[in-house]
Design an enzyme around this catalytic site. Structure first.
Site, PDB file in Angstrom:
ATOM      1  N   THR A   1       0.823  -1.218   0.000  1.00 35.98           N
ATOM      2  CA  THR A   1       0.000   0.000   0.000  1.00 35.98           C
ATOM      3  C   THR A   1       0.857   1.268   0.000  1.00 35.98           C
ATOM      4  O   THR A   1       0.658   2.163  -0.824  1.00 35.98           O
ATOM      5  CB  THR A   1      -0.919  -0.013   1.249  1.00 35.98           C
ATOM      6  OG1 THR A   1      -1.711  -1.196   1.185  1.00 35.98           O
ATOM      7  CG2 THR A   1      -1.813   1.200   1.295  1.00 35.98           C
TER       8      THR A   1
ATOM      9  N   GLY B   1       4.875   2.001  11.332  1.00 32.97           N
ATOM     10  CA  GLY B   1       4.590   0.725  11.982  1.00 32.97           C
ATOM     11  C   GLY B   1       5.760   0.218  12.798  1.00 32.97           C
ATOM     12  O   GLY B   1       5.636  -0.762  13.542  1.00 32.97           O
TER      13      GLY B   1
ATOM     14  N   SER C   1       3.312   7.492  11.634  1.00 28.06           N
ATOM     15  CA  SER C   1       2.178   6.795  11.015  1.00 28.06           C
ATOM     16  C   SER C   1       1.197   7.775  10.358  1.00 28.06           C
ATOM     17  O   SER C   1       1.321   8.995  10.509  1.00 28.06           O
ATOM     18  CB  SER C   1       1.426   5.998  12.083  1.00 28.06           C
ATOM     19  OG  SER C   1       0.689   6.913  12.885  1.00 28.06           O
ATOM     20  N   CYS C   2       0.217   7.214   9.672  1.00 28.33           N
ATOM     21  CA  CYS C   2      -0.787   8.040   8.993  1.00 28.33           C
ATOM     22  C   CYS C   2      -1.553   8.926   9.988  1.00 28.33           C
ATOM     23  O   CYS C   2      -1.695  10.138   9.780  1.00 28.33           O
ATOM     24  CB  CYS C   2      -1.752   7.154   8.216  1.00 28.33           C
ATOM     25  SG  CYS C   2      -2.337   5.703   9.121  1.00 28.33           S
ATOM     26  N   ASN C   3      -2.025   8.346  11.081  1.00 29.25           N
ATOM     27  CA  ASN C   3      -2.771   9.132  12.072  1.00 29.25           C
ATOM     28  C   ASN C   3      -1.892  10.219  12.667  1.00 29.25           C
ATOM     29  O   ASN C   3      -2.323  11.366  12.841  1.00 29.25           O
ATOM     30  CB  ASN C   3      -3.284   8.216  13.188  1.00 29.25           C
ATOM     31  CG  ASN C   3      -4.546   7.490  12.773  1.00 29.25           C
ATOM     32  OD1 ASN C   3      -5.552   8.133  12.458  1.00 29.25           O
ATOM     33  ND2 ASN C   3      -4.519   6.171  12.760  1.00 29.25           N
TER      34      ASN C   3
ATOM     35  N   HIS D   1      -1.058   6.803  19.909  1.00 25.59           N
ATOM     36  CA  HIS D   1      -0.919   7.922  18.971  1.00 25.59           C
ATOM     37  C   HIS D   1      -0.354   9.171  19.651  1.00 25.59           C
ATOM     38  O   HIS D   1       0.422   9.915  19.052  1.00 25.59           O
ATOM     39  CB  HIS D   1      -2.273   8.212  18.317  1.00 25.59           C
ATOM     40  CG  HIS D   1      -2.882   6.989  17.696  1.00 25.59           C
ATOM     41  ND1 HIS D   1      -3.762   6.165  18.368  1.00 25.59           N
ATOM     42  CD2 HIS D   1      -2.678   6.420  16.479  1.00 25.59           C
ATOM     43  CE1 HIS D   1      -4.088   5.153  17.589  1.00 25.59           C
ATOM     44  NE2 HIS D   1      -3.442   5.279  16.442  1.00 25.59           N
ATOM     45  N   ALA D   2      -0.764   9.385  20.915  1.00 21.58           N
ATOM     46  CA  ALA D   2      -0.241  10.543  21.656  1.00 21.58           C
ATOM     47  C   ALA D   2       1.262  10.379  21.861  1.00 21.58           C
ATOM     48  O   ALA D   2       2.037  11.326  21.690  1.00 21.58           O
ATOM     49  CB  ALA D   2      -0.952  10.669  23.005  1.00 21.58           C
TER      50      ALA D   2
ATOM     51  N   HIS E   1      -9.449   7.725   7.939  1.00 19.66           N
ATOM     52  CA  HIS E   1      -9.645   7.951   9.371  1.00 19.66           C
ATOM     53  C   HIS E   1     -10.344   9.303   9.553  1.00 19.66           C
ATOM     54  O   HIS E   1     -10.223  10.188   8.692  1.00 19.66           O
ATOM     55  CB  HIS E   1      -8.313   8.075  10.109  1.00 19.66           C
ATOM     56  CG  HIS E   1      -7.348   6.945   9.930  1.00 19.66           C
ATOM     57  ND1 HIS E   1      -7.603   5.667  10.352  1.00 19.66           N
ATOM     58  CD2 HIS E   1      -6.091   6.916   9.413  1.00 19.66           C
ATOM     59  CE1 HIS E   1      -6.534   4.902  10.105  1.00 19.66           C
ATOM     60  NE2 HIS E   1      -5.616   5.635   9.531  1.00 19.66           N
TER      61      HIS E   1
ATOM     62  N   GLN F   1      -5.378   7.224   4.880  1.00 23.47           N
ATOM     63  CA  GLN F   1      -4.268   6.440   5.444  1.00 23.47           C
ATOM     64  C   GLN F   1      -3.307   5.913   4.389  1.00 23.47           C
ATOM     65  O   GLN F   1      -2.112   5.758   4.651  1.00 23.47           O
ATOM     66  CB  GLN F   1      -4.835   5.268   6.273  1.00 23.47           C
ATOM     67  CG  GLN F   1      -5.409   4.091   5.494  1.00 23.47           C
ATOM     68  CD  GLN F   1      -6.820   4.322   4.961  1.00 23.47           C
ATOM     69  OE1 GLN F   1      -7.423   5.360   5.215  1.00 23.47           O
ATOM     70  NE2 GLN F   1      -7.351   3.360   4.219  1.00 23.47           N
TER      71      GLN F   1
END
Ligand code: NAD
Length: 341
Positions: A12, A110, A139-141, A194-195, A220, A301
């Site tokens: 991806t 990742g 990462s994407c987020n 994520h934080a 997302h 994402q």
């Protein structure tokens, strides 16, 4: 002179980065490396991309009739930098190979942060990775959050950030992932990782995140709450976001109120694979009162980290200053600015 780049892991993220490298005037794609002799490998070759494989997969590629250019080691040898876009955890295992071959590498979100000397977000810490050999694009987020937070930080004194992340369950091509009929707390405990990931770039930020996974593959969505000094009005906030690179607004009049409609818009304007490397925020979701800013935005994402990987190469090698690199990446990839519609 063009910098020679290879991509290890052609899924991806890897296939999008490979396409993006081919569009850069100062980069050359040596080739891509892939494990499986599948449809993605066949299409790469059809597109004229050189495919390199592990010695051990030679027979599989031969059986599938997919032409290979050589081994992964040959590819890396011919490169000045490797972009590792293999699945979570494999990048860390590959690092020993890059180190032994004395090749710089970029890892993806990742991997744990300690795989690299620094984590990277082009808008937030471009200059921090200059001269580094091992860098990780978050990462994407995290890329989405950092873009918005850094755009706000440029204009306001940010006190604290709280984010609820509503995450897509799988990428469109992933047939084995779920949930398909549930809302999953992922993780249950706070804060979500994520934080922690945001703090690999903005070390002193007061941030807390909560994350859920929902049965969708498109994008997302983040509900962001930011406390700032003063009391900026919503027009000011919208203007700050729409003046930033890689952040687009959608108006109330566009009637876009979902990820499906954002994706449809990008299909209509003819983006390859309907990719949306820009963060897309809903203008009408912006609310401000007593120094608290609320807003909702969407993150694609599959493509959001692609421009960051390109900028990371230039930042590491000191090829261009921040604004020049971001501007070149955005123009070559056709990224939009301001209000989408
Ligand atoms: P993917 O599974 O789609 O692609 C990985 C590719 O690597 C596959 O083609 C696989 O065959 C290949 N591969 C596996 N092992 C390999 C090996 N040892 N050597 C060479 N190739 C190998 O994965 P992805 O979604 O593209 O994710 C890659 C990285 O990007 C991960 O770190 C992930 O967390 C990160 N990331 C993913 C997304 C996303 O939404 N998909 C977004 C941002 C970041």
């Amino acid at each position: 002179m063009k910098i020679k780049v290879s991509v290890n892991g052609y899924g991806t993220i890897g296939k999008r980065i490979a396409d993006a490298i081919m569009k850069q005037p100062d980069m050359e794609l040596v080739g891509v490396s892939k494990l499986n002799a599948d449809y993605e490998a066949a299409i790469a070759v059809r597109k004229g991309i050189k495919l390199y494989i592990d010695e051990s997969s030679k027979e599989n590629f031969k059986k599938a009739g997919i032409e290979v250019a050589g081994t992964k080691v040959e590819m890396i040898n011919d490169s000045q930098i490797v972009i590792d876009a293999t699945p979570d955890g494999i990048g860390a295992k590959n690092k020993a190979l890059y180190v032994s071959m004395k090749k710089p590498a970029i890892f993806q979100g990742g991997e744990d942060a300690d795989v690299a000397e620094a984590s990277f977000s082009a808008l937030c810490n471009y200059d921090e990775v200059k001269g580094k050999n091992y860098v990780r694009v978050v990462s994407c987020n995290t890329t989405g959050m950092l873009r918005v937070i850094c755009a706000l930080k440029n204009s306001f004194k940010v006190r604290k950030v709280r984010v609820v992340l509503i995450r897509r369950a799988a990428d469109p091509r992933e047939v084995k992932k779920g949930p398909i009929n549930s809302i999953l707390l992922n993780p249950v405990e706070l804060p979500s990782h994520h934080a922690v990931d945001v703090k690999t770039v903005l070390k002193d930020l007061d941030i807390l995140t909560m994350a859920y996974v929902v049965p969708t593959t498109l994008m997302h969505v983040h509900a962001l709450m930011v406390q700032v000094d003063g009391n900026p009005n919503r027009e000011e906030i919208i203007n700050v976001l729409e003046s930033s690179r890689r952040i687009l607004g959608v108006s109330k009049e566009s009637k876009i109120a979902s990820t499906a409609e954002i994706v449809e818009t990008f299909r209509d304007i003819g983006r390859i694979r309907y990719d949306v490397p820009e963060v897309v925020f809903f203008e009408d979701s912006v609310h401000s009162s007593n120094g608290e800013i609320f807003l909702t935005y969407a993150v694609h994402q599959e493509s959001i980290v692609v421009p960051e990987n390109i900028d990371a190469i230039r930042a590491m090698f000191g090829l261009k200053e921040k604004e020049e690199s971001i501007s070149l990446t955005d123009s070559t990839l056709g990224l939009l600015r301001g209000r989408l519609v």
